[in-house]
Structures are given as structure tokens and as C-alpha cells.
Design a protein around this motif. Sequence first.
Motif, mmCIF file in Angstrom:
data_model
loop_
_atom_site.group_PDB
_atom_site.id
_atom_site.type_symbol
_atom_site.label_atom_id
_atom_site.label_comp_id
_atom_site.label_asym_id
_atom_site.label_seq_id
_atom_site.Cartn_x
_atom_site.Cartn_y
_atom_site.Cartn_z
ATOM 1 N N ALA A 29 -10.054 -8.234 2.606
ATOM 2 C CA ALA A 29 -11.272 -7.910 3.346
ATOM 3 C C ALA A 29 -11.114 -8.401 4.779
ATOM 4 O O ALA A 29 -10.421 -9.395 5.039
ATOM 5 C CB ALA A 29 -12.493 -8.560 2.708
ATOM 6 N N PHE A 30 -11.733 -7.685 5.674
ATOM 7 C CA PHE A 30 -11.841 -8.151 7.056
ATOM 8 C C PHE A 30 -13.195 -8.841 7.192
ATOM 9 O O PHE A 30 -14.240 -8.229 6.978
ATOM 10 C CB PHE A 30 -11.767 -6.975 8.031
ATOM 11 N N LEU A 31 -13.170 -10.121 7.531
ATOM 12 C CA LEU A 31 -14.397 -10.888 7.729
ATOM 13 C C LEU A 31 -14.507 -11.255 9.194
ATOM 14 O O LEU A 31 -13.515 -11.668 9.814
ATOM 15 C CB LEU A 31 -14.386 -12.171 6.892
ATOM 16 N N TYR A 62 -20.508 -3.527 0.391
ATOM 17 C CA TYR A 62 -21.289 -4.666 -0.091
ATOM 18 C C TYR A 62 -22.506 -4.849 0.814
ATOM 19 O O TYR A 62 -22.480 -4.465 1.993
ATOM 20 C CB TYR A 62 -20.461 -5.954 -0.055
ATOM 21 N N LYS A 63 -23.531 -5.480 0.271
ATOM 22 C CA LYS A 63 -24.738 -5.735 1.048
ATOM 23 C C LYS A 63 -24.590 -6.936 1.960
ATOM 24 O O LYS A 63 -25.194 -6.992 3.028
ATOM 25 C CB LYS A 63 -25.931 -5.948 0.103
ATOM 26 N N ASN A 64 -23.774 -7.914 1.560
ATOM 27 C CA ASN A 64 -23.638 -9.108 2.379
ATOM 28 C C ASN A 64 -22.253 -9.721 2.247
ATOM 29 O O ASN A 64 -21.522 -9.458 1.281
ATOM 30 C CB ASN A 64 -24.725 -10.138 2.045
ATOM 31 N N VAL A 65 -21.922 -10.553 3.207
ATOM 32 C CA VAL A 65 -20.591 -11.141 3.276
ATOM 33 C C VAL A 65 -20.380 -12.205 2.199
ATOM 34 O O VAL A 65 -19.250 -12.403 1.732
ATOM 35 C CB VAL A 65 -20.338 -11.737 4.683
ATOM 36 N N THR A 66 -21.453 -12.866 1.774
ATOM 37 C CA THR A 66 -21.322 -13.924 0.767
ATOM 38 C C THR A 66 -20.743 -13.387 -0.534
ATOM 39 O O THR A 66 -19.844 -13.989 -1.136
ATOM 40 C CB THR A 66 -22.683 -14.582 0.511
ATOM 41 N N GLN A 67 -21.234 -12.245 -0.974
ATOM 42 C CA GLN A 67 -20.735 -11.659 -2.210
ATOM 43 C C GLN A 67 -19.298 -11.168 -2.061
ATOM 44 O O GLN A 67 -18.501 -11.242 -3.007
ATOM 45 C CB GLN A 67 -21.633 -10.502 -2.652
ATOM 46 N N ILE A 68 -18.960 -10.681 -0.873
ATOM 47 C CA ILE A 68 -17.574 -10.259 -0.625
ATOM 48 C C ILE A 68 -16.626 -11.454 -0.773
ATOM 49 O O ILE A 68 -15.571 -11.356 -1.405
ATOM 50 C CB ILE A 68 -17.428 -9.638 0.782
ATOM 51 N N ALA A 125 0.827 -1.207 0.000
ATOM 52 C CA ALA A 125 0.000 0.000 0.000
ATOM 53 C C ALA A 125 0.863 1.259 0.000
ATOM 54 O O ALA A 125 0.500 2.263 -0.629
ATOM 55 C CB ALA A 125 -0.927 -0.009 1.208
ATOM 56 N N LYS A 126 1.986 1.205 0.688
ATOM 57 C CA LYS A 126 2.880 2.365 0.725
ATOM 58 C C LYS A 126 3.567 2.595 -0.622
ATOM 59 O O LYS A 126 3.765 3.739 -1.046
ATOM 60 C CB LYS A 126 3.929 2.191 1.821
ATOM 61 N N SER A 127 3.908 1.508 -1.294
ATOM 62 C CA SER A 127 4.603 1.649 -2.581
ATOM 63 C C SER A 127 3.652 1.904 -3.744
ATOM 64 O O SER A 127 4.073 2.345 -4.816
ATOM 65 C CB SER A 127 5.447 0.399 -2.857
ATOM 66 N N HIS A 128 2.350 1.638 -3.539
ATOM 67 C CA HIS A 128 1.353 1.866 -4.588
ATOM 68 C C HIS A 128 0.148 2.590 -3.972
ATOM 69 O O HIS A 128 -0.956 2.031 -3.899
ATOM 70 C CB HIS A 128 0.906 0.542 -5.219
ATOM 71 N N PRO A 129 0.330 3.822 -3.516
ATOM 72 C CA PRO A 129 -0.763 4.536 -2.840
ATOM 73 C C PRO A 129 -2.003 4.704 -3.713
ATOM 74 O O PRO A 129 -1.907 5.082 -4.878
ATOM 75 C CB PRO A 129 -0.124 5.898 -2.515
ATOM 76 N N GLY A 130 -3.143 4.355 -3.119
ATOM 77 C CA GLY A 130 -4.417 4.515 -3.800
ATOM 78 C C GLY A 130 -4.762 3.448 -4.802
ATOM 79 O O GLY A 130 -5.848 3.479 -5.395
ATOM 80 N N ARG A 131 -3.893 2.473 -4.999
ATOM 81 C CA ARG A 131 -4.146 1.448 -6.019
ATOM 82 C C ARG A 131 -4.691 0.144 -5.437
ATOM 83 O O ARG A 131 -5.100 -0.749 -6.185
ATOM 84 C CB ARG A 131 -2.863 1.176 -6.803
ATOM 85 N N MET A 132 -4.695 0.023 -4.114
ATOM 86 C CA MET A 132 -5.254 -1.173 -3.484
ATOM 87 C C MET A 132 -6.687 -0.900 -3.040
ATOM 88 O O MET A 132 -7.091 0.256 -2.863
ATOM 89 C CB MET A 132 -4.388 -1.594 -2.286
ATOM 90 N N SER A 133 -7.444 -1.976 -2.833
ATOM 91 C CA SER A 133 -8.835 -1.811 -2.418
ATOM 92 C C SER A 133 -9.268 -2.970 -1.525
ATOM 93 O O SER A 133 -8.649 -4.033 -1.511
ATOM 94 C CB SER A 133 -9.752 -1.717 -3.633
ATOM 95 N N PHE A 134 -10.349 -2.734 -0.778
ATOM 96 C CA PHE A 134 -10.920 -3.772 0.098
ATOM 97 C C PHE A 134 -12.434 -3.705 0.005
ATOM 98 O O PHE A 134 -13.017 -2.704 -0.430
ATOM 99 C CB PHE A 134 -10.455 -3.589 1.544
ATOM 100 N N GLY A 135 -13.089 -4.786 0.414
ATOM 101 C CA GLY A 135 -14.547 -4.829 0.464
ATOM 102 C C GLY A 135 -15.007 -4.884 1.911
ATOM 103 O O GLY A 135 -14.317 -5.427 2.771
ATOM 104 N N TYR A 136 -16.182 -4.324 2.187
ATOM 105 C CA TYR A 136 -16.718 -4.369 3.552
ATOM 106 C C TYR A 136 -18.242 -4.446 3.516
ATOM 107 O O TYR A 136 -18.871 -4.080 2.521
ATOM 108 C CB TYR A 136 -16.270 -3.157 4.372
ATOM 109 N N TYR A 137 -18.835 -4.948 4.631
ATOM 110 C CA TYR A 137 -20.270 -5.172 4.686
ATOM 111 C C TYR A 137 -20.874 -4.800 6.028
ATOM 112 O O TYR A 137 -22.094 -4.851 6.204
ATOM 113 C CB TYR A 137 -20.586 -6.645 4.396
ATOM 114 N N SER A 138 -20.039 -4.423 6.996
ATOM 115 C CA SER A 138 -20.525 -4.094 8.335
ATOM 116 C C SER A 138 -19.446 -3.298 9.049
ATOM 117 O O SER A 138 -18.328 -3.126 8.539
ATOM 118 C CB SER A 138 -20.829 -5.369 9.130
ATOM 119 N N SER A 139 -19.760 -2.841 10.265
ATOM 120 C CA SER A 139 -18.749 -2.102 11.035
ATOM 121 C C SER A 139 -17.559 -2.987 11.360
ATOM 122 O O SER A 139 -16.411 -2.521 11.377
ATOM 123 C CB SER A 139 -19.370 -1.557 12.329
ATOM 124 N N SER A 140 -17.801 -4.282 11.588
ATOM 125 C CA SER A 140 -16.709 -5.193 11.916
ATOM 126 C C SER A 140 -15.826 -5.481 10.715
ATOM 127 O O SER A 140 -14.769 -6.091 10.847
ATOM 128 C CB SER A 140 -17.267 -6.523 12.455
#
Length: 327
Positions: free
Chosen positions: A207-209, A189-195, A153-168
Motif C-alpha cells: 500500500a502507498f501510505l 478502503y474507507k480509512n487508513v487505519t484499516q489498511i 508482478a511481472k512473473s505473476h500477472p494479476g495475482r498481486m493486490s494493494f489497498g488504497y483510501y485516497s488519491s495519495s
Amino acid sequence: MNIGSIRRLAPAGLLACAAAWTGIVHAQASDWPSRPVTIIVPSAAGGAADFSARVFAGYIAKVHPKATVVVDDRPGAGGVIGTMAAKEAKPDGYTFLLSTNSTHAANLSLYKDLRYDPVKDFVPVGRFGTFGSVLMVPKESPFRTVQDLIAQAKSHPGRMSFGYYSSSSQVPAEMLKAAAGVVYEGAAYKNVTQIITDLIGKQFDFAFLDALSAAPALQNDRLKPIGVTTPRRLPQLPDVPAIAEAIPGYEMQGWLGLTAPAGTPPAIVETVSALMGKAMADPEVRQSLEAKGMQAGFLPARDMGAFIAADIVRWRDWVRMANIPPN
């Protein structure tokens, strides 16, 4: 009979009415459940909340063989849709909400105009336990540790991504971003299954699951865990480091429990709370939840209110630390 006599008799009459009402409420509690019970889950089928609700529903059926328990999944809006459905339900002791740290703590900090008050609109019934979240990457990912991910992430700022579906799922990713001083983007995302499906398909980097939702993907060996958000390693994943080992002080934990609409008869609340306690003492129930990553820790109704109040403060601090503006 004069007015004075009526006045002298009135308190006794009121006491008699109160005693009769108390007797009715306790009779209702002793007959519970005399009709179908609904547990509203404010997230999609297949997630931690849904699994916990079904385990408890199974226990109710085991103790009350004639009982009907309906698990009603109402996903969307970070748990708000399902929570509103529970808030608006009749408070008769036959509708409960599978409550979480999102519905009853984090959402107060994540939403500007939350349409419910988790303290005033609900009565606590009990907590099943707590859980951490697992930092997951595709099995073929080059990341083997959280340090690898941060370095990328430090060597490629802004080029990484993650998915999320809740506060956790959202908050730990943003906390990591803030603590490591890196930049990456998140997709809701609406649900964890699609993530899970999209992470396996490498649609994003990580992703943090929640631990319960992560368990099936780990068993299928489709995803790779590289960190957990609990202060110490999870017993179920002893080889996966706590992120705190790399970033001291990093911590995030969620919880699962039951609440009921405000006005639900106290005697029924106590009946269901006691049933939750018995369920969590049942080896089969406890093992099924712990095998999925929950840290079993039952709290009865009488202790749940103070826990929720403290958790609201914890999540306020975590959301601020993560620099997440309210929606």
C-alpha cells in the motif's frame, strides 16, 4: 429636498454604509474566535489530515486559551462527504475544511459528477505543507526494493493486490502499474487505519501510505518501507529510495491546508491565514508535523488560489498517467 439633492446624497450614504459594514467585519475578525470553531476533516481519525487539524487546533488553543476548537472527522467517498459538509456550512468564519490534494484537485479527475466545485464553493485560507507517500509492505515481505515488487508482478500477472483510501494512496499505485507495465488489483478502503491493519495481516501485498499516516507503523516496526513518491528521498527516511531512482520521472506529492465555505468574511480568512503562518513558524508545531513526514511549506491565502489551480492540472495529468477512469 428635491430628487436631484437625493441623488447627490445617495453615493455618500452608500459609502457610509459600506464603511460601517467594513467596520463590522473587521470588528468580527478582531474578536475571532468569540465562539467555538469547527475544523471538518474529510477523512478518518488517525490519518494525516486529522493529525494536522489537531496540531493546528492545539495551536489555536495555545494562542487563544479560552477558544474551543472542534475537530470533526467526516470520512468517506474520497473526501467528498466531509467536503460537502463544509460547503453547506454557514460561511461565518467559524467552520473550516482541512483541505487536501484529494478534495481540491484530484477529485475533479476521479469523479464524473463531483457535487462541489473546489474553486467556486470555497475560499483558500492557507497551506501547511506538502508530503509524499511511502510504498509499504509487511515486515516479513520478501520485497526489499520497488524492483523486487515489479519483478514479482511481472512473473505473476494479476495475482498481486494493494489497498488504497485516497488519491495519495490510489494514484501512485496505478502510476507505478502503468510505468512498469504490470498488472495487479486494488481494493478501496474507507480509512487508513484499516489498511494498516490488513497490510500487517498480509491481506494484500502493498500500500502507498501518506508519509504522516505511515509514521506510526514505521515507529512500531510492523511494516517495511521500500520507496517514496517524492522526487528525492525524504529526510525522515534517508535510507528509503525515491521510486524515481528506479523509474525516472516518477513523482507524486500531496498537500494539506485549510479552506472555508465561499462567502466567509475576507477579514476572518486573513486572520486565520496569518494564524496558520505563525503556527508554522512555531518550532513545536513545525517539528511535530515534520517528524511525521510533512515537508513544511506555508502558503498564505493570497497565494493558495494559484497553487490549487496549478495542482488541479498536476493531478489531472497524474490521473491520466495512471489510467484511472472517473467513477
